[in-house]
Scaffold this motif. Structure first.
Motif, PDB file in Angstrom:
ATOM      1  N   ASP A 110     -15.117 -30.128 -23.167  1.00  0.00           N
ATOM      2  CA  ASP A 110     -15.405 -28.691 -23.218  1.00  0.00           C
ATOM      3  C   ASP A 110     -15.470 -28.100 -21.814  1.00  0.00           C
ATOM      4  O   ASP A 110     -14.967 -27.004 -21.567  1.00  0.00           O
ATOM      5  CB  ASP A 110     -16.716 -28.415 -23.946  1.00  0.00           C
TER       6      ASP A 110
ATOM      7  N   THR B 242     -17.300 -35.085 -25.795  1.00  0.00           N
ATOM      8  CA  THR B 242     -17.036 -33.707 -26.227  1.00  0.00           C
ATOM      9  C   THR B 242     -17.496 -32.713 -25.173  1.00  0.00           C
ATOM     10  O   THR B 242     -16.772 -31.768 -24.840  1.00  0.00           O
ATOM     11  CB  THR B 242     -17.741 -33.416 -27.569  1.00  0.00           C
TER      12      THR B 242
ATOM     13  N   ARG C  80     -17.499 -26.891 -35.203  1.00  0.00           N
ATOM     14  CA  ARG C  80     -16.645 -27.947 -34.671  1.00  0.00           C
ATOM     15  C   ARG C  80     -15.461 -27.312 -33.967  1.00  0.00           C
ATOM     16  O   ARG C  80     -14.938 -26.305 -34.403  1.00  0.00           O
ATOM     17  CB  ARG C  80     -16.132 -28.838 -35.792  1.00  0.00           C
TER      18      ARG C  80
ATOM     19  N   GLN D  92     -11.664 -28.315 -32.267  1.00  0.00           N
ATOM     20  CA  GLN D  92     -10.647 -29.342 -32.109  1.00  0.00           C
ATOM     21  C   GLN D  92      -9.935 -29.095 -30.797  1.00  0.00           C
ATOM     22  O   GLN D  92      -9.445 -27.994 -30.542  1.00  0.00           O
ATOM     23  CB  GLN D  92      -9.632 -29.289 -33.245  1.00  0.00           C
TER      24      GLN D  92
ATOM     25  N   THR E  11     -21.823 -36.649 -23.348  1.00  0.00           N
ATOM     26  CA  THR E  11     -20.888 -36.959 -24.424  1.00  0.00           C
ATOM     27  C   THR E  11     -19.463 -36.629 -23.981  1.00  0.00           C
ATOM     28  O   THR E  11     -19.239 -35.789 -23.107  1.00  0.00           O
ATOM     29  CB  THR E  11     -21.194 -36.144 -25.693  1.00  0.00           C
TER      30      THR E  11
END
Length: 72
Positions: A32, A28, A3, A5, A26
């Protein structure tokens, strides 16, 4: 899976959300992708600073520890 953060501003999150929606990816993944260039630049800056430090203090290290290299 590890994971990560990420702390991002609301405006960056909104852009990432819109990009993710358009790409059907997504949130995320979208964040990224936005952070990757910054991470790469920070890593490069760190390595350059470390090389500069070692070059500036090479004589101090040689005086303190000698010039022989240790085999591992």
């Amino acid at each position: 899976m590890s994971r990560t953060q990420l702390n991002v501003r609301a405006s960056q999150a909104a852009v990432a959300a819109e990009t993710a929606r358009r790409r059907r990816a997504t949130m995320t993944h979208s964040l990224d992708e936005r952070a990757e260039p910054d991470t790469r630049d920070a890593g490069r800056a760190f390595v350059e600073a470390a090389a500069d430090f070692m070059q500036r203090y090479e004589s101090v290290f040689a005086e303190e520890f000698g010039t022989e290299r240790v085999e591992r």
